[in-house]
Design a protein around this motif. Structure first.
Motif, short mmCIF file in Angstrom:
data_model
loop_
_atom_site.label_atom_id
_atom_site.label_comp_id
_atom_site.label_asym_id
_atom_site.label_seq_id
_atom_site.Cartn_x
_atom_site.Cartn_y
_atom_site.Cartn_z
N THR A 203 5.50 -6.39 13.98
CA THR A 203 4.72 -5.22 14.42
C THR A 203 4.73 -5.06 15.94
O THR A 203 4.44 -3.97 16.44
CB THR A 203 3.28 -5.32 13.92
N ILE A 204 5.07 -6.09 16.67
CA ILE A 204 5.10 -6.00 18.13
C ILE A 204 6.10 -4.94 18.59
O ILE A 204 5.91 -4.27 19.60
CB ILE A 204 5.44 -7.36 18.75
N GLY A 205 7.17 -4.77 17.82
CA GLY A 205 8.21 -3.82 18.20
C GLY A 205 7.92 -2.38 17.83
O GLY A 205 8.72 -1.49 18.13
N ILE A 206 6.78 -2.12 17.22
CA ILE A 206 6.44 -0.76 16.79
C ILE A 206 5.86 0.03 17.95
O ILE A 206 4.94 -0.43 18.62
CB ILE A 206 5.44 -0.80 15.62
N THR A 207 6.37 1.23 18.19
CA THR A 207 5.87 2.08 19.25
C THR A 207 5.01 3.21 18.72
O THR A 207 4.08 3.66 19.38
CB THR A 207 7.03 2.68 20.05
N GLY A 208 5.30 3.70 17.55
CA GLY A 208 4.54 4.79 16.96
C GLY A 208 4.49 4.64 15.45
O GLY A 208 5.38 4.01 14.86
N MET A 209 3.47 5.20 14.85
CA MET A 209 3.32 5.17 13.40
C MET A 209 2.81 6.52 12.95
O MET A 209 2.23 7.27 13.75
CB MET A 209 2.34 4.07 12.98
N GLY A 210 2.98 6.81 11.68
CA GLY A 210 2.47 8.09 11.22
C GLY A 210 2.88 8.40 9.80
O GLY A 210 3.14 7.49 9.01
N TRP A 211 2.94 9.70 9.54
CA TRP A 211 3.15 10.15 8.18
C TRP A 211 4.13 11.32 8.11
O TRP A 211 4.11 12.21 8.98
CB TRP A 211 1.81 10.60 7.58
N CYS B 20 4.39 6.80 4.78
CA CYS B 20 4.04 6.18 6.04
C CYS B 20 5.33 5.72 6.73
O CYS B 20 6.27 5.27 6.05
CB CYS B 20 3.13 4.98 5.74
N TYR B 21 5.37 5.83 8.05
CA TYR B 21 6.55 5.36 8.76
C TYR B 21 6.14 4.65 10.05
O TYR B 21 5.04 4.84 10.56
CB TYR B 21 7.50 6.52 9.08
N ALA B 22 7.06 3.83 10.55
CA ALA B 22 6.85 3.16 11.83
C ALA B 22 8.13 3.27 12.65
O ALA B 22 9.22 3.00 12.15
CB ALA B 22 6.49 1.69 11.61
N SER B 23 7.96 3.69 13.89
CA SER B 23 9.08 3.72 14.83
C SER B 23 9.22 2.35 15.46
O SER B 23 8.29 1.86 16.11
CB SER B 23 8.85 4.77 15.91
N TYR B 24 10.36 1.73 15.25
CA TYR B 24 10.60 0.34 15.66
C TYR B 24 11.84 0.34 16.54
O TYR B 24 12.94 0.48 16.04
CB TYR B 24 10.77 -0.52 14.42
N THR C 15 1.70 11.76 13.93
CA THR C 15 2.09 10.52 14.58
C THR C 15 0.97 10.03 15.47
O THR C 15 0.27 10.84 16.09
CB THR C 15 3.35 10.73 15.45
N VAL C 16 0.79 8.72 15.53
CA VAL C 16 -0.14 8.11 16.47
C VAL C 16 0.63 7.04 17.25
O VAL C 16 1.35 6.24 16.67
CB VAL C 16 -1.38 7.51 15.76
N ILE C 17 0.50 7.09 18.57
CA ILE C 17 1.17 6.13 19.43
C ILE C 17 0.42 4.81 19.36
O ILE C 17 -0.81 4.77 19.52
CB ILE C 17 1.24 6.62 20.88
N ARG C 18 1.16 3.75 19.11
CA ARG C 18 0.51 2.45 18.84
C ARG C 18 -0.30 1.94 20.02
O ARG C 18 -1.40 1.43 19.85
CB ARG C 18 1.56 1.42 18.43
N TYR C 19 0.21 2.06 21.26
CA TYR C 19 -0.47 1.38 22.37
C TYR C 19 -1.64 2.17 22.94
O TYR C 19 -2.56 1.59 23.51
CB TYR C 19 0.53 1.05 23.48
N ASN C 20 -1.64 3.53 22.79
CA ASN C 20 -2.75 4.27 23.39
C ASN C 20 -3.50 5.17 22.41
O ASN C 20 -4.46 5.82 22.79
CB ASN C 20 -2.27 5.09 24.59
N GLY C 21 -3.04 5.22 21.15
CA GLY C 21 -3.75 6.00 20.14
C GLY C 21 -3.55 7.49 20.22
O GLY C 21 -4.21 8.25 19.50
N ARG C 22 -2.66 7.96 21.10
CA ARG C 22 -2.44 9.40 21.23
C ARG C 22 -1.88 9.95 19.92
O ARG C 22 -1.00 9.35 19.31
CB ARG C 22 -1.47 9.69 22.37
#
Length: 116
Positions: free
Chosen positions: A28-36, A96-100, A50-57
């Protein structure tokens, strides 16, 4: 590698609410964004939120803006989609998806059906 498992789909009437969850595991450390994304019957898969993993945008497709809310819990490695004021056109399989790094990982999908 990243593994995602969705839950929370179902059959609801128009105007109702539904909440989807996605459990994320692996690197999960390599994930930058997640969403649907979602795929309506007989149509192409389309991006939802989409929600950005590090800042929640958050970012949303125009079709769901103001009705859906995407969020994440980094401590629990979860991503959520709260869907309000559902419409029949929201029917579809939700993924659900994750940008890695330079690729994406996907869950198996969960069915959401909204009856009129």
């Amino acid at each position: 590698q990243v593994h995602l498992v969705e839950s929370g789909g179902g059959l609801v009437q128009a105007g109702a609410s539904l909440s989807l969850s996605c459990a994320v595991s692996g690197d999960t450390i390599g994930i930058t964004g997640m969403g649907w994304y979602r795929q309506p019957p007989g149509k192409e898969r389309e991006w939802v939120a989409t929600v950005i993993r590090y800042n929640g945008r958050e970012n949303y497709a125009d079709s769901v803006k103001g009705r859906f809310t995407v969020s994440r819990d980094n401590d629990k490695n979860m991503v959520f989609l709260q869907m309000n004021s559902l419409r029949p056109e929201d029917t579809g399989v939700y993924y659900c998806y994750a940008s890695y790094y330079t690729t994406e990982f996907w869950g198996q999908g969960t069915q959401v059906t909204v009856s009129s």
